[in-house]
Write a protein that holds these residues in place. Structure first.
Motif, PDB file in Angstrom:
ATOM      1  N   GLN A  28       0.806  -1.120  -0.183  1.00 23.99           N
ATOM      2  CA  GLN A  28       0.084  -0.009   0.082  1.00 23.99           C
ATOM      3  C   GLN A  28       0.810   1.237  -0.069  1.00 23.99           C
ATOM      4  O   GLN A  28       0.752   2.368  -0.636  1.00 23.99           O
ATOM      5  N   LEU A  29       2.153   1.209   0.732  1.00 22.43           N
ATOM      6  CA  LEU A  29       2.797   2.149   0.700  1.00 22.43           C
ATOM      7  C   LEU A  29       3.448   2.699  -0.811  1.00 22.43           C
ATOM      8  O   LEU A  29       3.562   3.723  -1.035  1.00 22.43           O
ATOM      9  N   HIS A  30       3.881   1.608  -1.482  1.00 23.02           N
ATOM     10  CA  HIS A  30       4.189   1.679  -2.844  1.00 23.02           C
ATOM     11  C   HIS A  30       3.296   2.310  -3.705  1.00 23.02           C
ATOM     12  O   HIS A  30       3.297   3.065  -4.627  1.00 23.02           O
ATOM     13  N   GLN A  31       2.171   2.183  -3.369  1.00 24.25           N
ATOM     14  CA  GLN A  31       0.838   2.301  -4.111  1.00 24.25           C
ATOM     15  C   GLN A  31       0.627   3.771  -3.986  1.00 24.25           C
ATOM     16  O   GLN A  31       0.049   4.754  -4.841  1.00 24.25           O
ATOM     17  N   ILE A  32       0.852   4.413  -2.586  1.00 18.45           N
ATOM     18  CA  ILE A  32       0.705   5.764  -2.383  1.00 18.45           C
ATOM     19  C   ILE A  32       1.847   6.691  -2.787  1.00 18.45           C
ATOM     20  O   ILE A  32       1.530   7.860  -3.548  1.00 18.45           O
ATOM     21  N   TYR A  33       3.070   6.169  -2.537  1.00 17.53           N
ATOM     22  CA  TYR A  33       4.380   6.979  -3.034  1.00 17.53           C
ATOM     23  C   TYR A  33       5.097   6.829  -4.228  1.00 17.53           C
ATOM     24  O   TYR A  33       6.077   7.383  -4.673  1.00 17.53           O
ATOM     25  N   GLY A  34       4.624   5.617  -4.822  1.00 14.46           N
ATOM     26  CA  GLY A  34       5.239   5.298  -6.102  1.00 14.46           C
ATOM     27  C   GLY A  34       6.152   4.036  -5.860  1.00 14.46           C
ATOM     28  O   GLY A  34       6.430   3.427  -4.647  1.00 14.46           O
ATOM     29  N   ASN A  35       6.948   3.535  -6.994  1.00 16.81           N
ATOM     30  CA  ASN A  35       7.695   2.337  -6.919  1.00 16.81           C
ATOM     31  C   ASN A  35       9.026   2.461  -6.181  1.00 16.81           C
ATOM     32  O   ASN A  35       9.626   1.697  -5.891  1.00 16.81           O
ATOM     33  N   THR A  36       9.310   3.736  -6.221  1.00 11.53           N
ATOM     34  CA  THR A  36      10.727   4.081  -5.365  1.00 11.53           C
ATOM     35  C   THR A  36      10.386   5.399  -4.482  1.00 11.53           C
ATOM     36  O   THR A  36       9.938   6.359  -4.995  1.00 11.53           O
ATOM     37  N   PHE A  37      10.682   5.156  -3.340  1.00 13.86           N
ATOM     38  CA  PHE A  37      10.477   6.641  -2.321  1.00 13.86           C
ATOM     39  C   PHE A  37      11.482   6.159  -1.193  1.00 13.86           C
ATOM     40  O   PHE A  37      12.147   4.931  -0.800  1.00 13.86           O
ATOM     41  N   SER A  38      11.720   7.440  -0.401  1.00 18.89           N
ATOM     42  CA  SER A  38      12.664   7.344   0.665  1.00 18.89           C
ATOM     43  C   SER A  38      11.811   7.727   1.913  1.00 18.89           C
ATOM     44  O   SER A  38      10.741   8.042   2.076  1.00 18.89           O
ATOM     45  N   SER A  39      12.363   6.858   2.925  1.00 18.25           N
ATOM     46  CA  SER A  39      11.572   6.889   4.314  1.00 18.25           C
ATOM     47  C   SER A  39      12.831   6.906   5.359  1.00 18.25           C
ATOM     48  O   SER A  39      13.742   6.465   5.202  1.00 18.25           O
ATOM     49  N   LEU A  40      12.167   7.479   6.680  1.00 20.64           N
ATOM     50  CA  LEU A  40      13.023   7.151   7.898  1.00 20.64           C
ATOM     51  C   LEU A  40      13.071   5.870   8.544  1.00 20.64           C
ATOM     52  O   LEU A  40      11.816   5.403   8.624  1.00 20.64           O
ATOM     53  N   LEU A  41      14.029   5.487   9.160  1.00 23.28           N
ATOM     54  CA  LEU A  41      14.082   4.160  10.031  1.00 23.28           C
ATOM     55  C   LEU A  41      15.027   4.436  11.038  1.00 23.28           C
ATOM     56  O   LEU A  41      16.143   4.517  10.984  1.00 23.28           O
ATOM     57  N   LEU A  42      14.354   4.910  12.189  1.00 29.08           N
ATOM     58  CA  LEU A  42      15.252   4.966  13.326  1.00 29.08           C
ATOM     59  C   LEU A  42      16.297   6.197  13.057  1.00 29.08           C
ATOM     60  O   LEU A  42      17.493   6.042  13.383  1.00 29.08           O
ATOM     61  N   GLY A  43      15.978   7.210  12.259  1.00 27.24           N
ATOM     62  CA  GLY A  43      17.014   8.489  12.075  1.00 27.24           C
ATOM     63  C   GLY A  43      17.481   8.232  10.750  1.00 27.24           C
ATOM     64  O   GLY A  43      18.358   9.288  10.538  1.00 27.24           O
ATOM     65  N   SER A  44      17.580   7.085  10.276  1.00 24.69           N
ATOM     66  CA  SER A  44      18.509   6.701   9.024  1.00 24.69           C
ATOM     67  C   SER A  44      17.304   6.949   7.728  1.00 24.69           C
ATOM     68  O   SER A  44      16.530   6.066   7.674  1.00 24.69           O
ATOM     69  N   TRP A  45      17.799   7.715   6.609  1.00 28.35           N
ATOM     70  CA  TRP A  45      17.125   7.497   5.617  1.00 28.35           C
ATOM     71  C   TRP A  45      17.302   6.329   4.559  1.00 28.35           C
ATOM     72  O   TRP A  45      18.472   5.831   4.550  1.00 28.35           O
ATOM     73  N   MET A  46      16.335   5.670   4.137  1.00 30.03           N
ATOM     74  CA  MET A  46      16.714   4.534   3.412  1.00 30.03           C
ATOM     75  C   MET A  46      15.703   4.654   2.017  1.00 30.03           C
ATOM     76  O   MET A  46      14.913   5.369   1.939  1.00 30.03           O
ATOM     77  N   VAL A  47      16.114   3.766   1.005  1.00 29.35           N
ATOM     78  CA  VAL A  47      15.241   4.010  -0.175  1.00 29.35           C
ATOM     79  C   VAL A  47      14.610   2.643  -0.371  1.00 29.35           C
ATOM     80  O   VAL A  47      15.248   1.758  -0.079  1.00 29.35           O
ATOM     81  N   ASN A  48      13.344   2.812  -0.579  1.00 28.61           N
ATOM     82  CA  ASN A  48      12.437   1.470  -0.901  1.00 28.61           C
ATOM     83  C   ASN A  48      12.219   1.343  -2.361  1.00 28.61           C
ATOM     84  O   ASN A  48      11.686   2.493  -2.996  1.00 28.61           O
ATOM     85  N   THR A  49      12.405   0.518  -2.981  1.00 30.27           N
ATOM     86  CA  THR A  49      12.189   0.220  -4.538  1.00 30.27           C
ATOM     87  C   THR A  49      11.656  -0.908  -4.733  1.00 30.27           C
ATOM     88  O   THR A  49      11.911  -2.024  -4.392  1.00 30.27           O
ATOM     89  N   ILE A  50      10.906  -1.012  -5.713  1.00 31.11           N
ATOM     90  CA  ILE A  50      10.012  -2.174  -6.375  1.00 31.11           C
ATOM     91  C   ILE A  50      10.464  -2.017  -8.028  1.00 31.11           C
ATOM     92  O   ILE A  50       9.557  -2.696  -8.457  1.00 31.11           O
ATOM     93  N   GLU A  51      11.340  -1.409  -8.478  1.00 31.54           N
ATOM     94  CA  GLU A  51      11.545  -1.197  -9.788  1.00 31.54           C
ATOM     95  C   GLU A  51      12.562  -2.308 -10.455  1.00 31.54           C
ATOM     96  O   GLU A  51      13.520  -2.332  -9.828  1.00 31.54           O
ATOM     97  N   PRO A  52      11.988  -3.090 -11.374  1.00 38.31           N
ATOM     98  CA  PRO A  52      13.032  -4.189 -11.821  1.00 38.31           C
ATOM     99  C   PRO A  52      14.422  -3.776 -12.267  1.00 38.31           C
ATOM    100  O   PRO A  52      15.303  -4.434 -11.969  1.00 38.31           O
ATOM    101  N   LYS A  53      14.403  -2.434 -12.876  1.00 41.90           N
ATOM    102  CA  LYS A  53      15.739  -2.061 -13.360  1.00 41.90           C
ATOM    103  C   LYS A  53      16.550  -2.066 -11.969  1.00 41.90           C
ATOM    104  O   LYS A  53      17.747  -2.014 -12.173  1.00 41.90           O
ATOM    105  N   ASN A  54      16.132  -1.228 -10.974  1.00 44.00           N
ATOM    106  CA  ASN A  54      16.848  -1.081  -9.828  1.00 44.00           C
ATOM    107  C   ASN A  54      17.354  -2.371  -9.093  1.00 44.00           C
ATOM    108  O   ASN A  54      18.333  -2.485  -8.526  1.00 44.00           O
ATOM    109  N   LEU A  55      16.568  -3.400  -9.275  1.00 40.76           N
ATOM    110  CA  LEU A  55      16.716  -4.675  -8.528  1.00 40.76           C
ATOM    111  C   LEU A  55      17.811  -5.475  -9.343  1.00 40.76           C
ATOM    112  O   LEU A  55      18.458  -5.962  -8.703  1.00 40.76           O
ATOM    113  N   GLU A  56      17.898  -5.237 -10.585  1.00 41.09           N
ATOM    114  CA  GLU A  56      18.950  -5.832 -11.291  1.00 41.09           C
ATOM    115  C   GLU A  56      20.217  -5.119 -11.028  1.00 41.09           C
ATOM    116  O   GLU A  56      21.302  -6.096 -10.796  1.00 41.09           O
ATOM    117  N   VAL A  57      20.197  -3.920 -10.884  1.00 42.17           N
ATOM    118  CA  VAL A  57      21.456  -3.324 -10.452  1.00 42.17           C
ATOM    119  C   VAL A  57      21.761  -3.698  -8.935  1.00 42.17           C
ATOM    120  O   VAL A  57      23.061  -4.091  -8.767  1.00 42.17           O
TER     121      VAL A  57
END
Length: 517
Positions: free
Chosen positions: A89-118
Motif C-alpha cells: 500500500q505504501l508503494h501504491q501511495i508514494y510510487g515504486n521508489t520512495f525514501s523513508s526514515l528508519l530510526l533516524g536513517s534515511w533509506m530507499v524503498n524500491t520495487i523497480e525491476p531495473k533497480n533490482l537488477e543493479v
C-alpha cells in the motif's frame, strides 16, 4: 621566597599553555571534521549531478527526525497480519521508489525491476547485507553465509555450492521415501484436519535427512518436532526480524525468552554436528551392496572444509531454516490455493496421469509444465522471503525512481539502505495485469522470469539450495495428485498473512481429503 615566587608563575604558565594546546587541538579537529564533511558533500553532490540524480518521493513522516511513526505503524501491521500488505500500500501511495526514515536513517524503498537488477547483479559489489542484519541475526546464525560479505561470503558460497553438487541435489529417491511417509500419515477420508502441520513435518524430515543423513522422522513421530521445537524456531526467527526493525536499539526488547529459544535451536543442530565430528569419513566403496553406505552426506562434505564446531553449527542452522521453512511455506501456500481451486487441482491430476502412477524422474518432473506453473504462480503471490535489503558500501546510484516523473537516477550514498518488498513487486498490476492479486497459473504460458519476478532474489547471491527445494515441492505435489482425487477446503476465509519464519498462511490449510478408489 624568591624561589617560590619564581616557581608559581612558571606552573601557571605551563597549565595555561597546555590548556591552550588542548583548545587548539580540539578546534583543529572540529575544523578538520567539518572540512572533511564539506568535501564529502561537495564530492557527493558532484557525483549525483554527473549522473543526473534526483531525489525520489518522501514518506510523509509525522516524526521527521527518527521516523518513529513509521516504526510504530510497521509493528502494528505485523501484529495485525498485514505487514507486507502495508508495504504494498505504501508503494501504491508514494510510487515504486520512495525514501523513508528508519530510526533516524534515511533509506530507499524500491520495487523497480531495473533497480533490482543493479542491486543484486550488475552493481552487486556496491552493496553488502549490512550491520542491521548482522546484529539482528547474529545470536541465531553467527557468522554464516547469511551474515557474510566480501571475500568471506565468496569462500562460503563456493564451499556450499561444491557441497550441493557433490551431494547431488536431485535426490528423488530421498524424496520418495518421505512422500510415502507423508501419504501414510495423513488422516482418513472425510476428516477435517490442518494439512499445514503435516507439510511442516515433511519439510523438516526432508531437510534433516538431506543435511545430516539422519531424518528427524516427525511424520512418524510428531513429538520429535512438536515438543516445543517448532514454536521455538518460529519465535526465534520472528524475534530476529523484530531486532532488525529496531536496529541498534534492539537491546530495548526483552531478550530472555529469545536467548532461551536460540539455545534450544542450537542444541537441536549441535547433536548432528557432534556426531559428524566423531564420525570417520571414508570414500564410499564401489562394490558395496548397501546403497546407504555409498551415500555422500552434506554435513560430511561441509565438515571436510571446516573442523570448527561453531562454524559448522552456524552454517547448518542457516541451511536448516532455509531448507525447511521455505519449502514448507511454499507447500502450505500452494495447497491452500489448490484446496480452493478444484478446477486447478483437476488439471494438475490430469497432467500427472501421464506418469501412470509411477514416481517421476527428474526430467519428467521438470516436464510437468502445469505443475511447474502452479509453483511459479504461488511463489509470485506468496514469496517465502517477501522482503530483503542491502546497504551501500560506496556512493552509488539506482537507475530510476527519482524526480517528479520517477524516471531519473537516484543517489544512494555510502551507508544508506535499499529496501525491497518482493511481495509488493509481485503484486504490481502494471507489471502483471489487473488480476495480479489472483492465482492464475495460466499466465506463465506467456510470462518470462525477468527481474519483476524474484522469489529467490537473483544474481550472485541467489538461493544456493533453490533447485533442490523446487524439486522437493514439485515431487510432493505430484505424489499427492496421484493419490487424492479431491482436496477440499473447509476454511471459509481467504489467505491471511502469517508472521512465521517464511511467509505462509496464518490459518494453515484446513481441508478434507478424498483418496482415489
Amino acid at each position: 621566597m624568591t624561589a617560590e615566587t619564581g616557581f608559581v608563575p612558571t606552573m601557571l604558565s605551563l597549565s595555561s599553555e597546555r590548556a591552550y594546546l588542548w583548545v587548539w587541538a580540539v578546534g583543529a579537529g572540529v575544523v578538520a571534521i567539518f572540512v572533511l564533511y564539506l568535501t564529502k558533500c561537495i564530492s557527493r553532490r558532484s557525483f549525483a549531478y554527473a549522473h543526473g540524480c534526483q531525489a525520489p518521493p518522501r514518506y510523509a513522516h509525522q516524526d521527521p527526525f527518527l521516523g518513529l511513526d513509521s516504526l510504530r505503524d510497521s509493528m502494528q501491521a505485523r501484529k495485525s497480519d498485514r505487514y507486507f500488505r502495508r508495504e504494498q500500500q505504501l508503494h501504491q501511495i508514494y510510487g515504486n521508489t520512495f525514501s523513508s526514515l528508519l530510526l533516524g536513517s534515511w533509506m530507499v524503498n524500491t520495487i523497480e525491476p531495473k533497480n533490482l537488477e543493479v542491486l543484486f547483479s550488475t552493481r552487486f559489489t556496491d552493496y553488502e547485507v549490512g550491520f542491521r542484519r548482522r546484529n539482528a541475526f547474529a545470536p541465531l546464525f553467527g557468522k554464516s553465509i547469511f551474515q557474510s560479505d566480501g571475500a568471506r561470503w565468496q569462500t562460503l558460497r563456493s564451499q556450499l555450492q561444491l557441497c550441493f553438487s557433490r551431494v547431488q541435489t536431485s535426490q528423488l529417491e530421498l524424496l520418495e521415501g518421505h512422500c510415502q511417509r507423508l501419504l501414510a500419515a495423513l488422516p482418513p477420508d472425510n476428516q477435517h484436519f490442518d494439512l499445514a502441520l503435516f507439510l511442516h513435518r515433511f519439510a523438516a524430515d526432508v531437510s534433516t535427512d538431506f543435511l545430516f543423513g539422519e531424518s528427524i522422522n516427525s511424520l512418524e513421530n510428531p513429538q520429535n518436532l512438536d515438543g516445543g521445537a517448532l514454536k521455538a524456531f518460529a519465535d526465534t526467527h520472528s524475534t530476529c526480524e523484530l531486532r532488525w526493525l529496531l536496529g541498534s536499539m534492539s537491546w530495548i526488547w526483552p531478550q530472555r525468552t529469545f536467548r532461551k529459544n536460540v539455545r534450544l535451536t542450537h542444541r537441536f543442530i549441535q547433536r548432528y554436528v557432534d556426531a559428524a565430528l566423531r564420525r570417520e569419513v571414508t570414500p564410499p566403496g564401489k562394490d558395496s551392496d548397501q546403497p546407504n553406505e555409498q551415500r555422500i552426506l552434506f554435513i560430511d562434505q561441509l565438515r571436510q572444509r571446516t573442523q570448527d564446531p561453531t562454524a559448522l553449527r552456524d552454517e547448518l542452522t542457516t541451511l536448516y531454516f532455509a531448507g525447511t521453512d521455505a519449502p514448507a511455506a511454499l507447500l502450505i501456500n500452494l495447497f491452500f490455493v489448490l484446496s480452493k481451486s478444484p478446477d486447478v487441482w483437476d488439471r494438475v491430476r490430469s497432467e500427472v496421469q501421464s506418469l501412470g502412477g509411477k514416481s517421476p524422474d527428474l526430467q519428467q518432473l521438470k516436464g510437468l509444465r502445469y505443475v511447474q506453473d502452479c509453483i511459479r504462480e504461488c511463489l509470485r503471490l506468496y514469496p517465502p522471503q517477501p522482503s530483503n535489503s542491502r546497504v551501500a558500501i560506496r556512493d552509488t546510484i539506482l537507475p530510476t525512481g527519482g524526480g517528479p516523473d520517477g524516471s531519473s537516477p537516484v543517489l544512494v550514498p555510502k551507508g544508506m539502505m535499499v529496501h525491497l518488498s518482493v511481495y509488493a513487486l509481485h503484486h504490481r498490476k502494471d507489471l502483471w495485469g489487473e488480476d495480479a492479486d489472483e492465482f492464475r497459473p495460466e499466465r506463465w504460458s506467456y510470462e518470462k522470469q525477468t527481474w519483476k519476478y524474484i522469489p529467490f532474489l537473483g544474481g550472485p547471491r541467489n538461493c544456493v539450495g533453490m533447485d533442490f527445494g523446487l524439486n522437493e515441492v514439485a515431487y510432493a505435489v505430484v505424489r499427492m495428485a496421484q493419490n487424492f482425487k479431491c482436496i477440499t477446503s473447509v476454511d471459509p476465509d481467504q489467505w491471511v498473512e502469517g508472521s512465521s519464519i517464511a511467509l505462509e498462511s496464518k490459518n494453515g490449510v484446513k481441508v478434507v481429503l478424498y483418496r482415489d478408489a
